[in-house]
Design a protein around this motif. Structure first.
Motif, PDB file in Angstrom:
ATOM      1  N   LEU A   1      -5.045   6.116   2.294  1.00 13.44           N
ATOM      2  CA  LEU A   1      -4.260   4.928   1.996  1.00 13.44           C
ATOM      3  C   LEU A   1      -4.825   4.275   0.747  1.00 13.44           C
ATOM      4  CD1 LEU A   1      -3.218   2.133   4.484  1.00 13.44           C
ATOM      5  CD2 LEU A   1      -4.418   1.540   2.368  1.00 13.44           C
TER       6      LEU A   1
ATOM      7  N   GLN B   1       0.653   5.419   1.393  1.00 11.80           N
ATOM      8  CA  GLN B   1      -0.141   6.328   2.210  1.00 11.80           C
ATOM      9  C   GLN B   1       0.343   7.759   2.011  1.00 11.80           C
ATOM     10  OE1 GLN B   1      -0.376   4.838   6.332  1.00 11.80           O
ATOM     11  NE2 GLN B   1       0.303   2.830   5.567  1.00 11.80           N
TER      12      GLN B   1
ATOM     13  N   ASN C   1       0.840  -1.188   0.000  1.00  8.85           N
ATOM     14  CA  ASN C   1       0.000   0.000   0.000  1.00  8.85           C
ATOM     15  C   ASN C   1       0.874   1.235   0.000  1.00  8.85           C
ATOM     16  OD1 ASN C   1       0.267   1.255   2.851  1.00  8.85           O
ATOM     17  ND2 ASN C   1      -0.206  -0.893   3.327  1.00  8.85           N
TER      18      ASN C   1
ATOM     19  N   TYR D   1       0.424  11.528   4.015  1.00 10.80           N
ATOM     20  CA  TYR D   1       0.281  12.202   5.297  1.00 10.80           C
ATOM     21  C   TYR D   1       0.483  13.696   5.093  1.00 10.80           C
ATOM     22  CZ  TYR D   1       0.530   7.811   7.945  1.00 10.80           C
ATOM     23  OH  TYR D   1       0.275   6.563   8.475  1.00 10.80           O
TER      24      TYR D   1
END
Lengths: 112, 112
Positions: A48, A33, A31, A35
């Motif tokens: 995600l 992600q 995966n 932020y």
């Protein structure tokens, strides 16, 4: 290294415009992600996307993932001054979902 | 707010000294990870604690050590401080194996 590399390093746009940020990586992933970090404080998880997904939406955020090109993009639509922050893509260590590697980040400035 | 707290907020130490940073994880989370973020860089994984044991370590020397307590709170200890240890130290809590990390606001350490 699985560390993602964000592009561009800095982005300055007018309020209301869209902001597109990119992340490239080198190895296969489970995966990826994204932020956000405001003024050197803690990171906030935005979204995600898993390796079997191509696109994901969350509010004004749209993330795409192209595993053949090993790249992802984060689109923020109708940007606001409050979106001014640093944005990081994060990739888990192989076989360790909760241990992340981060790129150097993108500094986004949204002018009122 | 993620429910993850860190103390202190800021800290100034002298080269060669020792420092202890503290983190309280979000309720129910049994895993704590520590990251170091130098100015202008992305966070770098230091180590992770699960069930009071170290569960993975990044590329940091042994003078970086940690503890996790039965209530899942954690400490990061750094011995023989060096100028390059000046950074924002972030802790993140999660459930073991979970993908999403919940970050605290960080502790800004300055070594003079």
């Amino acid at each position: 290294s699985q560390q993602g590399e964000e592009d561009p390093q800095a982005l300055s746009i007018q309020e209301g415009e869209n902001a597109t940020m990119n992340c490239s990586y080198k190895t296969s992933i489970n995966n990826l992600q994204w932020y956000r970090q405001n003024s050197g404080r803690g990171l906030v998880h935005l979204i995600l996307i898993r390796s079997n997904e191509r696109e994901k939406h969350s509010g004004r955020l749209r993330v795409t993932l192209d595993t053949s090109k090993k790249s992802s993009s984060l689109l923020i639509t109708a940007s606001r001054a409050a979106d001014t922050a640093s944005y990081f893509c994060a990739i888990p260590f192989t076989g360790a979902n909760s241990k992340l590697t981060f790129g150097k980040g993108i500094t986004l400035s949204v002018r009122p | 707010e993620t429910g993850v707290t860190q103390s202190p907020t800021h800290l100034i130490k002298t080269r060669g000294q020792q420092v202890t940073l503290r983190c309280s994880s979000q309720s129910g989370h049994n895993t704590v990870s520590w990251y170091q973020q130098a100015l202008g860089q992305g966070p770098q994984f230091i180590f992770q604690y699960y069930r009071e044991e170290e569960n993975g370590r990044g590329n940091f020397p042994p003078r970086f050590s940690g503890l996790q307590f039965p209530n899942y709170s954690s400490e990061l200890n750094v011995n023989a401080l060096e100028l390059d240890d000046s950074a924002l130290y972030l802790c993140a809590s999660s459930l073991q194996g979970a993908e999403e990390q919940y970050f605290g606001p960080g502790t800004r350490l300055t070594v003079t």
